[in-house]
Design a protein around this motif. Sequence first.
Motif, PDB file in Angstrom:
ATOM      1  N   LEU A 187       1.303  -1.511  -0.270  1.00 31.92           N
ATOM      2  CA  LEU A 187      -0.097  -0.121  -0.337  1.00 31.92           C
ATOM      3  C   LEU A 187       0.983   1.526  -0.076  1.00 31.92           C
ATOM      4  O   LEU A 187       0.725   2.004  -0.645  1.00 31.92           O
ATOM      5  N   LEU A 188       2.027   1.425   0.811  1.00 34.25           N
ATOM      6  CA  LEU A 188       2.726   2.302   0.887  1.00 34.25           C
ATOM      7  C   LEU A 188       3.314   2.122  -0.454  1.00 34.25           C
ATOM      8  O   LEU A 188       3.384   3.429  -1.181  1.00 34.25           O
ATOM      9  N   ASN A 189       3.565   1.378  -1.158  1.00 33.56           N
ATOM     10  CA  ASN A 189       4.717   1.752  -2.132  1.00 33.56           C
ATOM     11  C   ASN A 189       3.248   2.228  -3.287  1.00 33.56           C
ATOM     12  O   ASN A 189       4.005   3.222  -5.214  1.00 33.56           O
ATOM     13  N   PHE A 190       1.978   2.096  -3.346  1.00 35.89           N
ATOM     14  CA  PHE A 190       0.946   2.693  -4.844  1.00 35.89           C
ATOM     15  C   PHE A 190       1.170   4.002  -3.964  1.00 35.89           C
ATOM     16  O   PHE A 190       0.898   4.384  -4.933  1.00 35.89           O
ATOM     17  N   HIS A 191       1.662   4.331  -3.235  1.00 35.00           N
ATOM     18  CA  HIS A 191       1.101   5.819  -2.341  1.00 35.00           C
ATOM     19  C   HIS A 191       2.019   6.414  -2.782  1.00 35.00           C
ATOM     20  O   HIS A 191       2.386   7.203  -3.473  1.00 35.00           O
ATOM     21  N   ASN A 192       3.781   6.218  -2.740  1.00 35.92           N
ATOM     22  CA  ASN A 192       4.544   6.474  -3.199  1.00 35.92           C
ATOM     23  C   ASN A 192       4.806   6.610  -4.952  1.00 35.92           C
ATOM     24  O   ASN A 192       4.886   8.109  -5.372  1.00 35.92           O
ATOM     25  N   ARG A 193       4.181   5.637  -5.831  1.00 33.67           N
ATOM     26  CA  ARG A 193       4.347   6.219  -6.963  1.00 33.67           C
ATOM     27  C   ARG A 193       3.439   6.507  -7.724  1.00 33.67           C
ATOM     28  O   ARG A 193       3.443   7.768  -8.005  1.00 33.67           O
ATOM     29  N   LEU A 194       2.136   7.125  -6.702  1.00 35.91           N
ATOM     30  CA  LEU A 194       1.142   7.716  -7.403  1.00 35.91           C
ATOM     31  C   LEU A 194       1.397   9.101  -6.992  1.00 35.91           C
ATOM     32  O   LEU A 194       1.615  10.077  -7.935  1.00 35.91           O
ATOM     33  N   VAL A 195       1.702   9.915  -5.371  1.00 35.07           N
ATOM     34  CA  VAL A 195       2.676  11.323  -5.211  1.00 35.07           C
ATOM     35  C   VAL A 195       3.778  11.308  -7.014  1.00 35.07           C
ATOM     36  O   VAL A 195       4.012  12.221  -7.161  1.00 35.07           O
ATOM     37  N   ARG A 196       4.692  10.572  -6.638  1.00 35.80           N
ATOM     38  CA  ARG A 196       6.018  11.075  -8.284  1.00 35.80           C
ATOM     39  C   ARG A 196       4.712  11.108  -8.663  1.00 35.80           C
ATOM     40  O   ARG A 196       5.861  12.018  -9.226  1.00 35.80           O
ATOM     41  N   ARG A 197       4.691  10.198  -9.406  1.00 35.60           N
ATOM     42  CA  ARG A 197       3.871  10.729 -10.400  1.00 35.60           C
ATOM     43  C   ARG A 197       3.026  11.568 -11.143  1.00 35.60           C
ATOM     44  O   ARG A 197       3.426  12.485 -12.659  1.00 35.60           O
ATOM     45  N   GLN A 198       2.566  12.548  -9.331  1.00 34.00           N
ATOM     46  CA  GLN A 198       1.988  13.312 -10.322  1.00 34.00           C
ATOM     47  C   GLN A 198       2.426  14.437  -9.888  1.00 34.00           C
ATOM     48  O   GLN A 198       1.928  16.020 -10.194  1.00 34.00           O
ATOM     49  N   VAL A 199       3.528  14.405  -9.280  1.00 36.39           N
ATOM     50  CA  VAL A 199       4.630  15.511  -9.059  1.00 36.39           C
ATOM     51  C   VAL A 199       5.055  16.170 -10.206  1.00 36.39           C
ATOM     52  O   VAL A 199       5.940  17.152 -10.962  1.00 36.39           O
ATOM     53  N   GLU A 200       6.077  14.797 -11.036  1.00 39.70           N
ATOM     54  CA  GLU A 200       6.376  14.953 -11.804  1.00 39.70           C
ATOM     55  C   GLU A 200       5.889  15.455 -13.315  1.00 39.70           C
ATOM     56  O   GLU A 200       5.464  16.071 -13.804  1.00 39.70           O
ATOM     57  N   ASP A 245      -8.203  -0.401   1.785  1.00 45.29           N
ATOM     58  CA  ASP A 245      -7.104  -0.134   1.404  1.00 45.29           C
ATOM     59  C   ASP A 245      -7.318   1.673   1.642  1.00 45.29           C
ATOM     60  O   ASP A 245      -5.933   2.592   0.993  1.00 45.29           O
ATOM     61  N   ALA A 246      -7.970   2.118   1.574  1.00 42.67           N
ATOM     62  CA  ALA A 246      -8.286   3.542   1.678  1.00 42.67           C
ATOM     63  C   ALA A 246      -7.259   4.175   2.592  1.00 42.67           C
ATOM     64  O   ALA A 246      -6.332   3.853   3.452  1.00 42.67           O
ATOM     65  N   LEU A 247      -6.627   5.046   1.850  1.00 42.33           N
ATOM     66  CA  LEU A 247      -5.631   5.944   2.523  1.00 42.33           C
ATOM     67  C   LEU A 247      -6.225   7.467   2.606  1.00 42.33           C
ATOM     68  O   LEU A 247      -6.656   8.404   1.884  1.00 42.33           O
TER      69      LEU A 247
END
Length: 342
Positions: A187-200, A245-247
């Motif tokens: 779940l943490l890896n999903f969150h981190n990938r999502l953040v990094r994609r949107q920042v990019e 899996d909601a964050l």
Amino acid sequence: MAQCALALTARRHDVVDGLQTVRTSLCGVEKTVVQITEPGRMPLHLQLHRPVEIGRDCDGVLLTDALLSRRHLRLSSTGGRVTLEDLGSTNGTFIDGVPVQRPTPLLPGQSATFGACTVEVISPVGGAVQGDDSIRRTSIDLVAAAAGADRAPMVQTGSGTLTIVFSDIEGSTRRAEQLGDEAWMQLLNFHNRLVRRQVERAGGYEVKAQGDGFMLAFPSARSAILCSMEIMRALEVHGRSRPNDALRVRIGMHTGEAIEEDGDLFGRPVVLAARIANQATGGEILVSSLVREIVESRGDLSFGASREVELKGLVGRHLLHPLLWAEPARLSDEKREDSSWR
């Protein structure tokens, strides 16, 4: 050959999740380009160098359309010919209105529809996409590649006026204990990938990250706001489809003159942004008065009731403003639900 080898050397802003921006203008090679369109967002131009998945929760192109499945479809290219494969999506994929039942060629002039989104084959790199500033800039975007070799990244670390953003997951320690190490790391890896994609996508960059926390920097307050909204909306869609899996992420930001040293940012704006983030609750984007003043003049953003708080280590009281980031239709639904309980 030497030019091609140089063109294929990936720098930091040339690669995202294995999708490589190749400067084909140096090598004289034309590649097929697809355009992905999602309602309310700028079109994304993508050059295929390997099979790419598209969906709400996948390792390729991440979209927020609620009608999409987590892994909705896959695009691949062989010899300049694009093939589309539906990955067993709930709502299906259609090419010119015909359901895609098996891997199917997507030809120039055809339009594939999935949910409220579309994908179509457009001109080669040297064609219509060159010099079009309306295209959303990402590291997999062809705009930078078409502009020529060794173009400077859109955002560079350095001193100057930046919007600093801090984010983390509310109750992350408790969630980790509840889920167990393996499930939590997924779940943490999903969150981190999502953040990094949107920042990019938004043209920002990651200053540093630790666990579920990010420190980010953006060239403008608006780009920071829009990126934060996309993160929240993507997490909301994810949570509706997978409630277990909601964050709940909290985000705080401030704009000011930051000082760069050894790749890190320092100064009062950084401290203020961190303190604002600590005041935010899960699911909230909280901004300083300066950020609100900068972005609200266009009239396309809304804020909730402001609150005055004391911030640790800073003199005086500070007025903070929660951004209303939910989609307009979603806000209307929530208001109707609230009124039904009265």
